[in-house]
Design an enzyme around this catalytic site. Structure first.
Site, mmCIF file in Angstrom:
data_model
loop_
_atom_site.group_PDB
_atom_site.id
_atom_site.type_symbol
_atom_site.label_atom_id
_atom_site.label_comp_id
_atom_site.label_asym_id
_atom_site.label_seq_id
_atom_site.Cartn_x
_atom_site.Cartn_y
_atom_site.Cartn_z
ATOM 1 N N HIS A 1 0.873 -1.191 0.000
ATOM 2 C CA HIS A 1 0.000 0.000 0.000
ATOM 3 C C HIS A 1 0.902 1.230 0.000
ATOM 4 O O HIS A 1 1.353 1.701 1.045
ATOM 5 C CB HIS A 1 -0.936 -0.006 1.210
ATOM 6 C CG HIS A 1 -2.004 1.046 1.142
ATOM 7 N ND1 HIS A 1 -3.341 0.763 1.328
ATOM 8 C CD2 HIS A 1 -1.947 2.367 0.892
ATOM 9 C CE1 HIS A 1 -4.051 1.880 1.203
ATOM 10 N NE2 HIS A 1 -3.208 2.873 0.945
ATOM 11 N N HIS B 1 1.447 4.877 -2.251
ATOM 12 C CA HIS B 1 0.983 5.795 -3.303
ATOM 13 C C HIS B 1 2.173 6.428 -4.014
ATOM 14 O O HIS B 1 2.987 7.096 -3.374
ATOM 15 C CB HIS B 1 0.094 6.892 -2.705
ATOM 16 C CG HIS B 1 -1.217 6.372 -2.201
ATOM 17 N ND1 HIS B 1 -2.372 6.400 -2.954
ATOM 18 C CD2 HIS B 1 -1.552 5.789 -1.028
ATOM 19 C CE1 HIS B 1 -3.374 5.868 -2.263
ATOM 20 N NE2 HIS B 1 -2.900 5.485 -1.087
ATOM 21 N N HIS C 1 -9.743 1.308 -0.251
ATOM 22 C CA HIS C 1 -9.542 2.103 0.968
ATOM 23 C C HIS C 1 -10.888 2.139 1.704
ATOM 24 O O HIS C 1 -11.856 2.712 1.180
ATOM 25 C CB HIS C 1 -9.181 3.543 0.631
ATOM 26 C CG HIS C 1 -7.770 3.756 0.189
ATOM 27 N ND1 HIS C 1 -7.280 3.340 -1.016
ATOM 28 C CD2 HIS C 1 -6.741 4.395 0.811
ATOM 29 C CE1 HIS C 1 -6.015 3.700 -1.125
ATOM 30 N NE2 HIS C 1 -5.654 4.341 -0.035
ATOM 31 N N GLU D 1 -11.302 3.823 7.064
ATOM 32 C CA GLU D 1 -10.229 4.742 7.460
ATOM 33 C C GLU D 1 -10.850 6.025 8.013
ATOM 34 O O GLU D 1 -10.500 6.472 9.104
ATOM 35 C CB GLU D 1 -9.333 5.063 6.245
ATOM 36 C CG GLU D 1 -8.216 6.056 6.538
ATOM 37 C CD GLU D 1 -7.481 6.497 5.262
ATOM 38 O OE1 GLU D 1 -8.037 6.324 4.170
ATOM 39 O OE2 GLU D 1 -6.364 7.028 5.382
HETATM 40 ZN ZN LIG Z 1 -3.741 4.895 0.782
#
Ligand SMILES: [Zn+2]
Length: 347
Positions: free
Chosen positions: A18, A20, A203, A206
């Site tokens: 994970h 970005h 996602h 969160e």
């Molecule tokens: Zn993320």
């Protein structure tokens, strides 16, 4: 756990699942590209750039955390820049012995300079392939749709992702602001991705409750969940995921910065590990969160008081949860097991 040359976390092969691309640039690369392309970032040195990018913690929020991406995406609008940033990411990961990574990004944010979505994905592929050849670290792509953007755009991204599987695209993801933007809206994009043979991750949990995780699993068919910090609030859903050993990509520092967890010590990762959940520790954003994978793993190992065998199990899950073929997974796991056995024999 202190960092030193004999640190097992640094020495052992690792996977970051994970990560970005647009949150994991080198700070000096951001400044160099901005200077050469005449982009005004309101900062000319690394210290002030980091101040602009660092998430405001009072109060922390995902929406505020995501503001940093306006800055990073501004320097990712040419083929040359994207390729360089992708290559450097593989090099930086390899430097801490990450031997497998999945870089994710939303191509639509990188088309302001005139590139098409396919050209963006190809530029990332070129950079990752260059990095892979130079370091031996295997690097794959995950294409993200964004919750708050046009639903048709999500479908087009899924189609582009499927069309470019041969360039290392392995999965489709849903990112962006969570509360108020239902995952279910993107059902069609995920259907296209799954039908095209891609893995999926979302996602979820969160910046919203466990219902968001439920929707990601049951409406979008997610193979993994990104973050999932609110999963512990729904014991039945947590048991459902544990029984199926569905991986949860945990990004501890990012979760504190977005307000998803009060601190690393009080992060739900401890409960998840105690219950036997398939936890995979990841960075989320190397630049924006100012972390490395080794840093995140040390923090979790310290908070959950993990011994060497438990650390080994945690790292091994990174490879067993990778979006690769069975043959590739067996090879990654065999390499990890050999390195762990060697470390054990020498310790
Ligand atoms: Zn993320």
């Amino acid at each position: 756990m202190a960092s030193h040359p004999h640190d097992p976390i640094l020495r052992l092969p690792k996977a970051d699942l994970h990560l970005h691309l647009d949150g994991s640039l080198r700070a000096d690369t951001v400044l160099q590209i901005a200077a050469s392309e005449g982009i005004d970032l309101a900062s000319r040195d690394e210290a002030s750039l980091r101040t602009i990018l660092s998430p405001p913690l009072d109060p922390p929020s995902l929406e505020r955390y995501l503001k940093a991406f306006d800055v990073t995406c501004a320097v990712m609008q040419t083929r040359h820049a994207i390729r360089r940033i992708a290559r450097e990411l593989v090099e930086d990961c390899a430097a801490e012995n990450i031997t497998y990574l999945e870089a994710r990004f939303c191509p639509s944010l990188l088309t302001l300079g005139g590139l098409s979505v396919a050209e963006v994905i190809e530029a990332v592929a070129e950079g990752l392939e260059e990095g892979e050849r130079a370091t031996g670290t295997m690097a794959r792509q995950i294409i993200c749709a964004l919750r708050h953007r046009d639903l048709h755009e999500g479908v087009e991204l899924a189609e582009a992702a499927v069309a470019l599987r041969s360039r290392g695209v392995v999965a489709f993801d849903l990112a962006g602001p969570e509360a108020g933007f239902a995952a279910a809206w993107h059902e069609e994009a995920f259907r296209v991705a799954r039908r095209g043979g891609l893995w999926t991750t979302v996602h979820a949990g969160e910046a919203d409750g466990p219902d968001s995780i439920y929707e990601a699993l049951h409406t979008l068919g997610a193979d993994r969940i990104g973050h999932g910090t609110t999963l512990v609030n729904d014991p039945a859903l947590m048991a459902w995921m544990i029984d199926r050993q569905l991986p949860i990509e945990v990004c501890p520092t990012s979760n504190v910065q977005t307000g998803a967890a009060p601190s690393i010590e009080r992060h739900p990762v401890r409960s998840l590990l105690e219950r036997g959940a398939t936890v995979v520790v990841c960075t989320d954003n190397r630049l924006v969160s100012d972390v490395t994978l080794s840093h995140e793993l040390r923090a979790v190992a310290s908070a959950a008081q993990l011994g060497l065998d438990e650390i080994g199990l945690l790292l091994r899950r990174g490879f067993s949860s990778a979006f690769v073929s069975l043959d590739e997974r067996r090879r990654l796991l065999a390499d990890f097991d050999a390195a762990f056995a060697s470390l054990r024999a020498g310790s």
